[in-house]
Enzyme design. Sequence first.
Site, mmCIF file in Angstrom:
data_model
loop_
_atom_site.group_PDB
_atom_site.id
_atom_site.type_symbol
_atom_site.label_atom_id
_atom_site.label_comp_id
_atom_site.label_asym_id
_atom_site.label_seq_id
_atom_site.Cartn_x
_atom_site.Cartn_y
_atom_site.Cartn_z
ATOM 1 N N PRO A 99 0.649 -1.316 0.023
ATOM 2 C CA PRO A 99 -0.101 0.018 0.003
ATOM 3 C C PRO A 99 0.950 1.022 0.104
ATOM 4 C CG PRO A 99 -0.380 -1.362 1.889
ATOM 5 C CD PRO A 99 0.588 -2.015 1.163
ATOM 6 N N GLU B 247 2.860 -7.568 8.822
ATOM 7 C CA GLU B 247 2.858 -5.990 8.715
ATOM 8 C C GLU B 247 4.064 -5.501 7.635
ATOM 9 O OE1 GLU B 247 1.154 -4.419 11.081
ATOM 10 O OE2 GLU B 247 0.356 -6.335 11.018
ATOM 11 N N ARG C 189 -4.690 -8.380 -20.629
ATOM 12 C CA ARG C 189 -5.778 -8.145 -21.739
ATOM 13 C C ARG C 189 -5.158 -7.096 -22.465
ATOM 14 N NH1 ARG C 189 -8.979 -4.160 -21.098
ATOM 15 N NH2 ARG C 189 -10.851 -5.310 -21.497
ATOM 16 N N ASP D 18 -11.554 1.090 -24.303
ATOM 17 C CA ASP D 18 -11.709 1.078 -23.016
ATOM 18 C C ASP D 18 -11.732 2.196 -22.133
ATOM 19 O OD1 ASP D 18 -12.155 -1.563 -23.111
ATOM 20 O OD2 ASP D 18 -10.408 -2.173 -22.111
#
Length: 246
Positions: A92, A119, A157, A172
């Site tokens: 993150p 962690e 893709r 897209d």
Amino acid sequence: MRFDVLTLFPEIFSGYLSQSLLKLAIDRGLVRVDLHNIRDWARSKHRNVDDRPFGGGPGMVLKPEPVVECVEAVQSQRDAEQPPGRLILLTPQGRRFDQRVAEELAQSDRLLLLCGRYEGFDQRVMDLLSPEEVSVGDFVLNGGEVAAMTIVDAVVRLLPGVLGDENSSIEDSFSRGNRLLEHAQYTRPREYRGLAVPDVLLNGNHPDIAEWRRQDSLRRTRDRRQDLLDSPAEEGSHEPPDADSK
Ligand code: 6GU
């Protein structure tokens, strides 16, 4: 294109890898995904890969030795003239993944995706390996595996020959600077529970249909993601949308 996924939970990927579009790409030799269990590089008798953080605090930290040695072993699986591939660590704390990053990664011949749990990694993993750190959004997952699958899915893709029609990813939402959400789609029946398909889609007038779709895309983008219209258009993007049109 080759992906190497380094994880403590390779089983998480097996269902996904046997799924239709990716399985087809693998079967056609367009993509290869190798799974590596970091625990196989654990040294201790009990094969532990994590330990308590120095300085105290909750949770467990991934030990540096099994992670670094697993990455090095996987990177060495190549011919002398080949580059080692881009090493991406899922966290993150990383650079935010989006369609532009997916397009950039799709240019690579090989990606190593390093998934953490607990962690996080001992800092020396990052210091020694200098991975590119990537996050899939501002929320916390229990581990990098779902993030790694997100990246594989979005990149695969884009590879030539993976989608039926070579061009089908170009229009897209978010691709190559397209900053509009997709328009609504309808199929049969023409009426369901009193809700009818818009007439314009039934009359076979293709310029009218294209215009209706463009307006619907604009309307949706304005209602749901005004931020996409506010941010500056990217290099090589389509014409900016006409902000006055309804
Ligand atoms: Cl890449 N990993 C984890 N554990 N959580 C995340 C993430 C990655 N991206 C967003 N949240």
